[in-house]
Write an enzyme that holds these catalytic residues in place. Structure first.
Site: not given
Length: 324
Positions: A9-10, A38, A62, A75, A107, A109, A131, A135, A161, A166
């Site tokens: 990252s810059s 990556d 993720a 993505y 997850t 989810e 997402y 997953k 969690h 966070r």
């Protein structure tokens, strides 16, 4: 010794791990070694895994924001779904199938539109976001590598969690940050989405211990990790404000609902439709009976303690750096 992958990252993107450096000011590593890499780049994963030859791999990488996954669907699929396959393939390519233990961050989810309450390891999946769908692929490709190649690979189906680390745009941290700013007079009001979404919230510290325990067993198995307690976003707001001595009273309905401070009469919370998801997950409640029995794991931090810790940490942060 811990090795980690950091995305290029810059600007420095190591804020949450700076305390782990031997010299944080100079970013000098000690027992933690960082490698540029990556999950979308299989070549670098092979290179890093071949060089490090790890005994345990924890795939916690993720695009993990559910709402944002609707905007970055491709993505999210690439990183969260195919990224997991790239890691598993790298293990195979490097000839480490027999020596490495692999943990996959699955997850709650996955359960999405829940098919039974509470949700356990045998509950059917019904993801409700890009997402969750990404997953789901990751979950099954881990199972496939375990069964096809006898790789020690496990899915930890972790329910929400949280901790003071966070990300700032997740609802719990958004609440604790905003409440801290209101407490210090730096902010008057903030907006949220669905106040009635109910989640099973635990502390990240407890859940990371569970991840580790999964890799210390003799046989690879998937586990649900949860507290078994359910609280609404609304409740998280109320408890956060209560901790700084404010009582929130709700007025109005749906998008016109506001949270007003009983003591001062000021409106501190509003609802904004832009924070709603196209498809909502209304209710998640985990059953971690298997983890209690087989891993001897149980959550230690209560919901109230979690809320207090997050608010206190953000009050301290905002006091020292109001622009944080």
């Amino acid at each position: 010794q811990v090795h980690g992958i950091v995305r290029r990252s810059s600007s420095f993107n190591t804020g949450r791990i700076e305390h782990l450096y031997k010299n944080p000011q100079a970013h000098i590593e000690g027992n933690m070694k960082l490698h540029y890499g990556d999950l979308t780049d299989s070549t670098c994963l092979v290179k890093i895994i071949n060089e490090v030859k790890p005994s345990e791999i924890y795939n916690l990488g993720a695009q993990s924001h559910v709402k944002i996954s609707f905007d970055l669907a491709e993505y999210t699929a690439d990183v969260d779904g195919v990224g997991t396959l790239r890691l598993l393939d790298a293990i195979k390519t490097c000839g480490l199938i027999d020596s490495v233990k692999f943990y996959q961050a699955s997850t709650s989810e996955l359960f999405g539109k829940v098919q039974e309450i509470p949700q356990k390891e045998t509950t059917p999946f019904y993801p409700r976001s890009p997402y969750g769908a990404a997953k789901l692929y990751a979950y099954w490709i881990v199972v496939n590598f375990r069964e096809a190649y006898n790789l020690f690979a496990v899915n930890g189906i972790l329910f929400n969690h949280e901790s003071p680390r966070r990300g700032a745009n997740f609802v719990t941290r958004k609440i604790s940050r905003s409440v801290a700013k209101i407490h210090l007079g730096q902010l008057d009001c903030f907006s949220l989405g669905n106040l009635d979404a109910k989640r099973d919230w635990g502390h990240a510290r407890d859940y990371v211990e569970a991840m580790w325990l999964m890799l210390q067993t003799d046989e690879p198995e998937d586990f649900v990790i949860a507290t078994g307690e359910v609280h609404s976003v609304r409740e998280f707001v109320e408890k956060s404000f209560k901790h700084i001595g404010k009582t929130i009273v709700w007025e109005g309905k749906n998008e016109n609902e506001v949270g007003r401070c009983k003591e001062t009469g000021k409106i501190h919370v509003t609802v904004n439709h832009k924070y709603y998801r196209p498809t909502e997950v209304d209710f998640l409640q985990g059953d971690c009976t298997k983890a209690r029995q087989k891993l001897n794991w149980k959550p230690r931090v209560t919901f109230d303690e979690l809320v207090r810790e997050m608010v206190d940490a953000d009050v301290e942060l905002m006091r020292n750096n109001p622009n944080a």
